[in-house]
Structure formats: structure tokens, C-alpha cells
Design an enzyme around this catalytic site. Structure first.
Site, short mmCIF file in Angstrom:
data_model
loop_
_atom_site.label_atom_id
_atom_site.label_comp_id
_atom_site.label_asym_id
_atom_site.label_seq_id
_atom_site.Cartn_x
_atom_site.Cartn_y
_atom_site.Cartn_z
N TRP A 1 2.66 1.55 -3.40
CA TRP A 1 1.76 1.96 -4.48
C TRP A 1 1.67 3.48 -4.56
CZ3 TRP A 1 -2.62 4.94 -4.78
CH2 TRP A 1 -3.34 4.87 -5.98
N HIS A 2 1.71 4.13 -3.40
CA HIS A 2 1.55 5.59 -3.38
C HIS A 2 2.76 6.33 -3.93
CE1 HIS A 2 -1.95 4.81 -0.80
NE2 HIS A 2 -2.34 6.02 -1.14
N GLY A 3 3.89 5.71 -3.95
CA GLY A 3 5.05 6.39 -4.49
C GLY A 3 6.30 5.53 -4.45
N PHE B 1 0.51 9.80 -8.44
CA PHE B 1 0.53 8.36 -8.13
C PHE B 1 0.15 7.51 -9.33
CE2 PHE B 1 -0.81 10.27 -3.89
CZ PHE B 1 0.49 10.44 -3.51
N THR C 1 0.84 -1.20 0.00
CA THR C 1 0.00 0.00 0.00
C THR C 1 0.87 1.25 0.00
OG1 THR C 1 -1.78 -1.13 1.19
CG2 THR C 1 -1.77 1.27 1.27
#
Length: 475
Positions: free
Chosen positions: A321-323, A475, A318
Site C-alpha cells: 500500500w505504501h508504494g 502514497f 501494508t
């Protein structure tokens, strides 16, 4: 192109709606919607459209092949694995090549790196395609027979570039059969204007204050403690207002076109636990990781040790995924630690009072956004030191006090905007009204008038300021 750009508001959207509503029949409306979506996507670069077309083709062919082999045929699983590997490999190449090469270079002191431009919306449409193929494999949905219909699902401009991650099964029926009504259009227009107001009036100004008092560079070391707290509060407000604004606008656009997309935010700052926060924050992403990562790994149906490892995998992913940066991984692991702690509290029967549990959750989220904001760990450490008043700059300054005084009314409005106070008030009024039908008409009139006012003020704000993209654009 952004939903909050004047070009979108006064040219693209009106032209699309005119063509869409002048066209008769769902098939023709879908063609108009697909054409508009591809044009919208091409605004970010024609070359990336080819990647979107190719990824959709892989998902379409994989779905058809999976259906060929019913039951527990191994060839079904091979097609599932092959498609998911392709999707993740493409996402990894574009999003994480620089991150892994940079980490490798830092570990082994090897210079050099590579910068690859991130295709527009690749994180979102990749997950949409993974969910589609997985749901076909699990026989939760029928595969799409027509390539361009799956392409419409993948590329629909309401949600392609920044979400929400709406699953195919949630759209499949309405892709072929939906009703456009006057009340639905008004409902969608109001929702769109609310999102635009959140973005242009509230989120962007919160972002300006966050940049001033919680700067990303080393200047945070010279900020007094009150300034760092004010900047962190503004950043916390900006994140919700900006992220939920885009979702509001996407849901509003969908409603105007006859679609009913699921909610993506449910007042997360009202949560009573970290678990509850993630049930309310970016719901489509949280549910994706739950259904396609956590549960397939075994979820909580296994030993405590295995469940903990499953949670660690989910939260590390998680964050990543954001960066493509280690601070996002750290941010994910930070939430993993609190989820494990809350699971332990549940096992031993520990419970907080509601007011205390809300304060605890807000505190966890507040400090968590510091991990989210700073990619540079040195500046991140300075920000945490500043919150504790350990940078030697005192508690406050004249500039901080004056800014807070001048923006106190704005901050009150921004805080109210992250709560359900307006919705609760409308529900309360509707219950008090003796004539329910008349009360509903009054509330609708107020909603439309308020939306029109938000639109006017938002346009004035957009016309008088520099372009600020939505945060999820990165993102």
C-alpha cells in the site's frame, strides 16, 4: 495545493473559514465545505475529480443496494464483492500497473513499460469507500441516502488527499449535526499551527540532512559510518514529524469546522514493542488492515499456521500500500517477522524490561526505515554496509562532525518533539495549580501564544525555502 503552502495559508483557508462561519445552518455549511473540498481537489487536476465522483457513486449505489436485501441474502454479498473489486481494480490500475509490468519484464527480460500518473489521494479515498461499503454490509452504519453527502465524506479536504482514513461511522453524526464553538476553533487552530511547525521548522530540515547524509543514489557508498547514522536518524525523525504534521493539521482543520477526528499518531517512538508501535503509528491505516483484512481472514482465531499466513498477507499488503515497489513489500515482511517473533515470545512467557524493550523497538524501527527509503536494492545494501562501517570510509569526517555540531540543538528539539514531554509538562503544571480554572487559562494563553509564534516562524521558513510536499503525498 498543500496545507503548508502560502497560498493555502493566506488565501484558501481564510476565504473558506470566512464563508463557512458566515453561512448559517449545517446544510449550507456542508455545501460550502463540499465546494471548498472539490476546489481543493481540483488543484491537483480536474480530470482526477471525475474518478473521485465515479468511485463515490459506486460506493453510494452499492450501499443502497446492500440495504435492500436484509439478513443473509446472497445479493448483499454480491454487491459488497462487486464494489470492493471495482475499488481495488481502479486502485491497482493506477498504482500498480507499472510495478507489475516492470516485474514481469525483469523476470522474462521483456523491455518496455508504462507510466500512469497516480490520482491525488486515491489510496486514501479508496480505503474510505471500502470501509463504508463493508460497514453498511455488516450493519455497523446506515447507508447514506444522498449522494452529495457521501461525496462530502469522501472528498472533504481535511483528509481526502493524505488521510487519516476516517471511517464513515466516525463522521456520520457530525456530518448532519455539529457545533462550532470559539473554544473548539481555538483548539483546532493551535493544533493546526503545531502541525505546520512540525512540517516547516523540523521535518523539512530533517529531510535536508537526510538527503545530504543518506542520499538515495550511489553516493551513500562514499559516506563515513557516522554520516550514514546521522542521515538515518534524521530520516527517522523526518518520517514521524512529516506524517504526524499532516495529521495534526487535518485534525486541526476538522476541529475548526466542528468535527472531531480520531487521533492518527500516538508517539510511536515511545512504543515498548513492534506491536505497540503499530498501535501508535498511522492508527487509521493499521486499524483498517486489522478490521477489513486480518479479522475477515480469521485473525488469530484459527490455527497457528493460518494465523501466521493471515499476518503475512496483512503485512505484505501494508508494505505494498505504501508504494509500488519491492522494497515496500520487503519492509512489510520485515515487520511481519518481528510480529511473529513477539507472538512466540508471548507464548513462551518471555518479557523484556521496559527500558530494554523500548531500545529494541527503536532499533527495529530505525533499521526498518532503511528498507522504506531505498527502492534500489543496491543502494539499500550500501546503506546497511555504511551503518556497519563496511564501505571503507572510516567512522566520521570533518563535514559530518561540523554538521552535527551546528545542528545539535536542532536535533535535541526534534527528538523532544517526537515525545510527549510538552504534554506531560502541561498536565503536571495543571495538577500543581491551586486554582485550576486560572491555571487552565494560563495554559491556554501559553498555547495560543506558542501557536502564534510557530505560525510566524513557519511562514518565515516557508517563504525562504523551496516547496517540499508532504511525504504521504506519494502514497
Amino acid at each position: 495545493m498543500s496545507f503548508s503552502s502560502l497560498f493555502f495559508l493566506f488565501f484558501f483557508l481564510p476565504v473558506f473559514l470566512l464563508a463557512y462561519y458566515k453561512t448559517t445552518g449545517i446544510r449550507k455549511k456542508n455545501i460550502v465545505l463540499l465546494a471548498a473540498s472539490l476546489i481543493f481537489y481540483c488543484w491537483g487536476g480536474v480530470r482526477y475529480l471525475l474518478l473521485l465522483l465515479a468511485m463515490t457513486a459506486v460506493g453510494w449505489l452499492s450501499g443502497l443496494q446492500i440495504r435492500k436485501y436484509p439478513g443473509e441474502d446472497k445479493r448483499r454479498k454480491r454487491w459488497l464483492i462487486l464494489s470492493v473489486v471495482i475499488f481495488l481494480a481502479v486502485l491497482g490500475i493506477f498504482k500498480y500497473t507499472g510495478f507489475f509490468l516492470g516485474t514481469f519484464g525483469a523476470l522474462f527480460r521483456v523491455s518496455g513499460g508504462v507510466e500512469i500518473a497516480l490520482p491525488l489521494g486515491i489510496s486514501f479515498y479508496t480505503f474510505k469507500l471500502i470501509s463504508y461499503v463493508a460497514d453498511v454490509y455488516r450493519e455497523k452504519t446506515e447507508p447514506e441516502e444522498t449522494y452529495w453527502m457521501l461525496l462530502l465524506y469522501t472528498s472533504i479536504f481535511h483528509q481526502c488527499t493524505q488521510g487519516p482514513i476516517v471511517r464513515y461511522e466516525q463522521m456520520q453524526t457530525e456530518l448532519r449535526e455539529r457545533r462550532m464553538t470559539y473554544s473548539g476553533f481555538l483548539e483546532g487552530a493551535v493544533r493546526f499551527c503545531v502541525g505546520l511547525g512540525k512540517k516547516a521548522i523540523l521535518a523539512d530540515h530533517c529531510g535536508e540532512m537526510a538527503s545530504a547524509f543518506l542520499p538515495l543514489d550511489g553516493n551513500v557508498a562514499s559516506a563515513p559510518a557516522a554520516a550514514v547514522w546521522l542521515g538515518s536518524l534524521c530520516y527517522m525523525l523526518q518520517l514521524y514529524l512529516d506524517f504526524s504534521a499532516y495529521s495534526d493539521m487535518a485534525l486541526g482543520l476538522g476541529r475548526m469546522a466542528g468535527f472531531h477526528y480520531p487521533e492518527n499518531f500516538n508517539y510511536p517512538y515511545m512504543a515498548v514493542s513492534v506491536k505497540d508501535f503499530w498501535r501508535r503509528w498511522h492508527i487509521s491505516l493499521s486499524s483498517f488492515f486489522r478490521d477489513y483484512v486480518y479479522i475477515p481472514l480469521g485473525g488469530s482465531r484459527c490455527s497457528l499456521r493460518r494465523t501466521t499466513l493471515n499476518l503475512l498477507a496483512v503485512w505484505a499488503l501494508t508494505g505494498l500500500w505504501h508504494g509500488a515497489s519491492w522494497n515496500f513489500v520487503l519492509w512489510g515482511i520485515y515487520y511481519f517477522a518481528f510480529i511473529v517473533l513477539e507472538n512466540y515470545w508471548k507464548r513462551i512467557g518471555f518479557q523484556m524490561r521496559p527500558a530494554l524493550s523500548r531500545l529494541y523497538t527503536l532499533a527495529v524501527v530505525f533499521f526498518g526505515w532503511i528498507f522504506f527509503r531505498f527502492e534500489d536494492f543496491g543502494n539499500m545494501g550500501l546503506a546497511f554496509r555504511g551503518l556497519l562501517g563496511l564501505n571503507g570510509n572510516g567512522f566520521t569526517s570533518t563535514v559530518t562532525a561540523l554538521t552535527l555540531k551546528n545542528n545539535i540543538l536542532f536535533l535535541i528539539v526534534a527528538v523532544l518533539a517526537v515525545t510527549p514531554v510538552l504534554r506531560t509538562a502541561a498536565d503536571f503544571v495543571s495538577k500543581l495549580g491551586q486554582n485550576r480554572q486560572r491555571t487552565a487559562v494560563v495554559i491556554r494563553g501559553i498555547s495560543i501564544g506558542g501557536a502564534a509564534l510557530l505560525l510566524i516562524v513557519s511562514v518565515m521558513m516557508l517563504a525562504g525555502s523551496s516547496y517540499t510536499p508532504f511525504l504521504y503525498n506519494q502514497f
